[in-house]
Design a protein around this motif. Structure first.
Motif, mmCIF file in Angstrom:
data_model
loop_
_atom_site.group_PDB
_atom_site.id
_atom_site.type_symbol
_atom_site.label_atom_id
_atom_site.label_comp_id
_atom_site.label_asym_id
_atom_site.label_seq_id
_atom_site.Cartn_x
_atom_site.Cartn_y
_atom_site.Cartn_z
ATOM 1 N N ASP A 1 -9.349 -12.024 6.734
ATOM 2 C CA ASP A 1 -8.142 -11.337 7.187
ATOM 3 C C ASP A 1 -7.871 -10.135 6.289
ATOM 4 O OD1 ASP A 1 -6.791 -13.177 9.352
ATOM 5 O OD2 ASP A 1 -7.554 -14.509 7.792
ATOM 6 N N ILE A 2 -7.087 -9.184 6.782
ATOM 7 C CA ILE A 2 -6.909 -7.929 6.050
ATOM 8 C C ILE A 2 -5.777 -7.991 5.035
ATOM 9 C CG2 ILE A 2 -7.835 -6.616 7.983
ATOM 10 C CD1 ILE A 2 -4.966 -5.661 8.549
ATOM 11 N N SER A 3 -5.076 -9.105 4.948
ATOM 12 C CA SER A 3 -3.997 -9.221 3.968
ATOM 13 C C SER A 3 -4.132 -10.532 3.218
ATOM 14 C CB SER A 3 -2.627 -9.148 4.648
ATOM 15 O OG SER A 3 -2.345 -10.352 5.330
ATOM 16 N N ASN A 4 -3.380 -10.627 2.122
ATOM 17 C CA ASN A 4 -3.381 -11.840 1.304
ATOM 18 C C ASN A 4 -2.170 -12.704 1.624
ATOM 19 O OD1 ASN A 4 -4.565 -13.471 -0.678
ATOM 20 N ND2 ASN A 4 -3.235 -12.656 -2.282
ATOM 21 N N ASN A 5 -1.700 -12.638 2.857
ATOM 22 C CA ASN A 5 -0.470 -13.340 3.227
ATOM 23 C C ASN A 5 -0.601 -14.853 3.155
ATOM 24 O OD1 ASN A 5 0.887 -10.971 3.601
ATOM 25 N ND2 ASN A 5 0.646 -10.935 5.817
ATOM 26 N N PHE A 6 -1.809 -15.394 3.333
ATOM 27 C CA PHE A 6 -1.963 -16.847 3.246
ATOM 28 C C PHE A 6 -1.558 -17.340 1.857
ATOM 29 C CE2 PHE A 6 -4.816 -16.206 6.891
ATOM 30 C CZ PHE A 6 -4.342 -17.198 7.729
ATOM 31 N N ALA A 7 -2.015 -16.640 0.810
ATOM 32 C CA ALA A 7 -1.658 -17.046 -0.550
ATOM 33 C C ALA A 7 -0.192 -16.771 -0.840
ATOM 34 C CB ALA A 7 -2.551 -16.324 -1.559
ATOM 35 N N GLU A 8 0.304 -15.621 -0.399
ATOM 36 C CA GLU A 8 1.694 -15.277 -0.669
ATOM 37 C C GLU A 8 2.651 -16.241 0.034
ATOM 38 O OE1 GLU A 8 2.681 -11.221 -0.056
ATOM 39 O OE2 GLU A 8 1.344 -10.502 -1.611
ATOM 40 N N ASN A 9 2.341 -16.611 1.270
ATOM 41 C CA ASN A 9 3.187 -17.568 1.977
ATOM 42 C C ASN A 9 3.097 -18.956 1.351
ATOM 43 O OD1 ASN A 9 4.009 -15.614 3.786
ATOM 44 N ND2 ASN A 9 2.426 -16.099 5.284
ATOM 45 N N ALA A 10 1.909 -19.296 0.820
ATOM 46 C CA ALA A 10 1.741 -20.606 0.195
ATOM 47 C C ALA A 10 2.551 -20.722 -1.089
ATOM 48 C CB ALA A 10 0.263 -20.864 -0.093
ATOM 49 N N ILE A 11 2.644 -19.630 -1.832
ATOM 50 C CA ILE A 11 3.323 -19.693 -3.138
ATOM 51 C C ILE A 11 4.833 -19.513 -3.007
ATOM 52 C CG2 ILE A 11 3.418 -17.267 -3.927
ATOM 53 C CD1 ILE A 11 1.966 -18.274 -6.483
ATOM 54 N N ARG A 12 5.312 -19.072 -1.834
ATOM 55 C CA ARG A 12 6.753 -18.828 -1.665
ATOM 56 C C ARG A 12 7.602 -20.087 -1.857
ATOM 57 N NH1 ARG A 12 6.461 -16.175 2.763
ATOM 58 N NH2 ARG A 12 6.432 -14.138 1.764
ATOM 59 N N PRO A 13 7.225 -21.253 -1.319
ATOM 60 C CA PRO A 13 8.046 -22.451 -1.568
ATOM 61 C C PRO A 13 8.182 -22.782 -3.044
ATOM 62 C CG PRO A 13 6.535 -22.854 0.242
ATOM 63 C CD PRO A 13 6.135 -21.547 -0.367
ATOM 64 N N PHE A 14 7.134 -22.527 -3.826
ATOM 65 C CA PHE A 14 7.223 -22.752 -5.271
ATOM 66 C C PHE A 14 8.245 -21.803 -5.889
ATOM 67 C CE2 PHE A 14 6.038 -21.556 -9.575
ATOM 68 C CZ PHE A 14 5.923 -22.781 -10.203
ATOM 69 N N HIS B 1 -13.032 -29.547 -1.090
ATOM 70 C CA HIS B 1 -13.012 -29.032 0.280
ATOM 71 C C HIS B 1 -12.692 -27.536 0.295
ATOM 72 C CE1 HIS B 1 -13.544 -32.616 2.781
ATOM 73 N NE2 HIS B 1 -12.852 -33.291 1.869
ATOM 74 N N LEU B 2 -11.792 -27.106 -0.583
ATOM 75 C CA LEU B 2 -11.434 -25.684 -0.640
ATOM 76 C C LEU B 2 -12.624 -24.829 -1.038
ATOM 77 C CD1 LEU B 2 -9.237 -23.449 -0.578
ATOM 78 C CD2 LEU B 2 -8.819 -23.958 -2.993
ATOM 79 N N LEU B 3 -13.371 -25.252 -2.056
ATOM 80 C CA LEU B 3 -14.503 -24.461 -2.538
ATOM 81 C C LEU B 3 -15.652 -24.425 -1.535
ATOM 82 C CD1 LEU B 3 -14.600 -25.471 -6.319
ATOM 83 C CD2 LEU B 3 -13.590 -23.448 -5.264
ATOM 84 N N ASN B 4 -15.626 -25.300 -0.538
ATOM 85 C CA ASN B 4 -16.642 -25.267 0.507
ATOM 86 C C ASN B 4 -16.289 -24.295 1.631
ATOM 87 O OD1 ASN B 4 -18.427 -27.126 -0.647
ATOM 88 N ND2 ASN B 4 -17.340 -28.871 0.228
ATOM 89 N N CYS B 5 -15.086 -23.721 1.592
ATOM 90 C CA CYS B 5 -14.688 -22.750 2.616
ATOM 91 C C CYS B 5 -15.399 -21.419 2.369
ATOM 92 C CB CYS B 5 -13.173 -22.552 2.604
ATOM 93 S SG CYS B 5 -12.227 -24.035 3.043
ATOM 94 N N CYS B 6 -15.474 -20.597 3.399
ATOM 95 C CA CYS B 6 -16.141 -19.303 3.246
ATOM 96 C C CYS B 6 -15.179 -18.205 2.788
ATOM 97 C CB CYS B 6 -16.832 -18.899 4.548
ATOM 98 S SG CYS B 6 -15.723 -18.828 5.965
ATOM 99 N N VAL B 7 -13.869 -18.440 2.907
ATOM 100 C CA VAL B 7 -12.865 -17.458 2.476
ATOM 101 C C VAL B 7 -11.778 -18.178 1.689
ATOM 102 C CG1 VAL B 7 -11.191 -15.716 3.190
ATOM 103 C CG2 VAL B 7 -13.277 -16.033 4.518
ATOM 104 N N ILE B 8 -11.403 -17.607 0.526
ATOM 105 C CA ILE B 8 -10.305 -18.144 -0.279
ATOM 106 C C ILE B 8 -9.358 -17.003 -0.628
ATOM 107 C CG2 ILE B 8 -9.662 -19.160 -2.499
ATOM 108 C CD1 ILE B 8 -12.154 -20.828 -2.428
ATOM 109 N N HIS B 9 -8.075 -17.235 -0.451
ATOM 110 C CA HIS B 9 -7.032 -16.288 -0.866
ATOM 111 C C HIS B 9 -6.448 -16.768 -2.191
ATOM 112 C CE1 HIS B 9 -6.527 -14.204 3.136
ATOM 113 N NE2 HIS B 9 -7.265 -15.258 3.467
ATOM 114 N N ALA B 10 -6.149 -15.852 -3.088
ATOM 115 C CA ALA B 10 -5.657 -16.230 -4.417
ATOM 116 C C ALA B 10 -4.445 -15.390 -4.814
ATOM 117 C CB ALA B 10 -6.762 -16.068 -5.466
ATOM 118 N N ASP B 11 -3.534 -16.014 -5.557
ATOM 119 C CA ASP B 11 -2.345 -15.334 -6.073
ATOM 120 C C ASP B 11 -1.812 -16.162 -7.229
ATOM 121 O OD1 ASP B 11 -0.416 -13.423 -6.330
ATOM 122 O OD2 ASP B 11 0.653 -13.896 -4.488
#
Length: 536
Positions: A438-451, A249-259
């Protein structure tokens, strides 16, 4: 004066000029070194004592700073109304009214306790009659905590025989009931117990060593090795197919954030225990409608891992400035303006203004860009793209023109910011042509913060299989959270029902377990979400 004396004077003058030039160069070198050392000192002080949040605007124009001294006279207004609790604004938002007790306890079951008189006290001391309760008065309320209780559940298969068949043929027709499939053979593990262990570790950050003590206080001696075995075996056997389906499902999205971030794995083949491995995270943005937070363990930071993971993806990839992402083919690479703003912030000396600091000017450009983007957040992709081309592109042109004129001192933080900007220019300029980005990579950074926060508690993974299992569970709980599901409920239901589907369930069956599915939204939402949706 003879010719020899004139020649000596010229040679001496040339020597003095050379000495002056050398001293001037040495003085400039020492000045730059002193400036660099002061910059390091200020950054160290800021890191230790300063504010880490990027939400506050640090830059104040010089004329505004001067007006601080006559603020009382210039801002005085005799007829200005007094603020109320409802109108006070704090940090650019209205102060929220305090929540009432009814709001705080809206989702809790209610038990009413009547403080009644004993029967022997119901005799009237005046006439000898009997008191009858005619009403009740509310006095106070309190929240009571009920400790977790464990019980042993034993399953028995029932056997049935047909007496009619036995009378006719002499042989009874016997059938047996089928018990629910075991989560782990010859184990005490249940879906609720394993979901509880996973939630405590991967959501609450409670290491297995501490959970071992919690279980012991509740009367069950479970070692941390047993708890780790529960997590690894159940995630590998039952949750991994769900994990792989989320990747599709992720690879079918049009935008992916990575970190990515560091993880230490002790028993990794060919590597010492103290070496660093990596936990990669890939996230879709909220515009996808199916937000995914996907974690993947890899033994190194090599860009080949991102290239292998994103093989077949052809959309926009939003990342920081790490060059390893250049190995990913077939994507539109987009940069992160939050990282760019951070570079300018680090280069700003104490008390910086746009009049005395080039870094403050760059920081202000970034703030203007983010302010524009906040106005575009609710727009559709197409409308946002048009708005960016009209309002953002002129700002970017001015920014890059100003940047080209800078001549920073080599080795300074300002030079680092300028170099970063020039190296990332193609990626930072990509977003105006893509309204979905989006103009920032905050989605990935916020996702990795709990880890990262959880890692402070459990410190390391024992084996690669343990790290891989951690990636699976983090993927499920973080994706559940971003879809507004209760992680424990989601894990418990998945671990309860997935064993019925076998080791290789069909794709359509797995889609029913996606956090955005109607079934999961209906049964695994937080209580408040269920109430607003007309549920419990």
């Amino acid at each position: 004066m003879g010719k020899n004396e004139v020649a000596v004077d010229k040679a001496e003058l040339a020597s003095l000029k050379e000495s002056v030039q050398n001293l001037t160069a040495e003085n400039e070198r020492l000045r730059q070194k002193l400036e660099h050392m002061n910059e390091l000192l200020l950054n160290a002080q800021r890191a230790r004592f300063g504010q880490s949040s990027e939400k506050k605007a640090y830059v104040m124009p010089g004329e505004q700073q001067l007006r601080l001294f006559d603020e009382a006279e210039t801002e005085q207004a005799h007829k200005a109304p007094e603020p109320t609790e409802e109108t006070i604004t704090v940090a650019a938002h209205k102060r929220k009214p305090k929540r009432t007790m009814d709001e705080l306890t809206a989702d809790l079951p209610v038990e009413e306790i009547l403080i009644e008189l004993p029967k022997e006290n119901l005799i009237c001391d005046k006439c000898g009659g009997t008191f009858v309760m005619i009403g009740k008065k509310f006095v106070n309320q309190e929240v009571q905590a009920i400790p977790r209780r464990c019980k042993l559940v034993k399953y028995y298969s029932c056997t049935y025989a047909c007496k009619s068949c036995e009378e006719k043929t002499g042989y009874a027709h016997i059938i047996h009931t089928v018990t629910p499939p075991a989560l782990m053979k010859h184990s005490l593990a249940s879906a609720s117990a394993v979901a509880d262990v996973m939630t405590r570790k991967y959501v609450d950050g409670l290491p297995l060593a501490r959970q071992e003590k919690v279980w012991a206080r509740e009367g069950i001696q479970l070692s941390r090795a047993t708890l780790a075995n529960w997590v690894i075996q159940t995630s590998q056997a039952w949750l991994k197919p769900l994990y792989r389906q989320m990747k599709k499902h992720l690879l079918n999205c049009c935008v992916i954030h990575a970190d990515e971030t560091v993880v230490q794995v002790l028993k990794e083949e060919g590597k010492p225990a103290a070496s660093e491995s990596r936990m990669w995270v890939y996230a879709s943005n909220n515009r996808s409608g199916k937000p995914v937070r996907f974690f993947e363990y890899q033994p190194s930071r090599s860009g080949k891992h991102a290239a292998a993971f994103l093989k077949g993806f052809s959309g926009c990839l939003v990342t920081d400035g790490y060059s390893g992402y250049n190995q990913v083919d077939g994507v539109t690479r987009c940069g992160c303006w939050a990282h760019m703003r951070r570079k300018w912030r680090k280069a700003m000396p104490k008390g910086a203004t746009k009049e005395n600091s080039k870094a403050a000017v760059g920081y202000d450009y970034c703030n203007k860009l983010f302010a524009l983007e906040r106005n575009f957040s609710e727009m559709s992709d197409g409308v946002r793209k048009t708005a960016r081309q009209v309002k953002v592109e002129p700002l970017l042109e001015t920014y890059w023109w100003w940047l080209e004129k800078l001549e920073p001192v080599p080795g300074s933080k300002l030079a680092e910011a300028v170099t970063y900007a020039k190296n990332q220019k193609p990626y930072l300029n990509a977003f105006p042509d893509h309204g979905e980005v989006d103009i920032s990579n905050n989605f990935a950074e916020n996702a990795i913060r709990p880890f990262v926060v959880g890692r402070k508690g459990w410190l390391f993974c024992d084996s690669p299989k343990g790290a891989d299992s951690s990636a699976i569970v983090y993927t499920l709980v973080e994706t559940a959270k971003t879809n507004r599901l209760d992680p424990y409920r989601y894990l418990e239901r998945s671990l309860t029902e997935l064993p019925y589907l076998g080791k290789n369930p069909k794709q359509e069956y797995l889609d029913a377990f996606m956090p955005w599915s109607s079934a999961m939204q209906r049964t695994c939402s937080f209580p408040a979400a269920e109430l607003s949706a007309g549920g419990l």
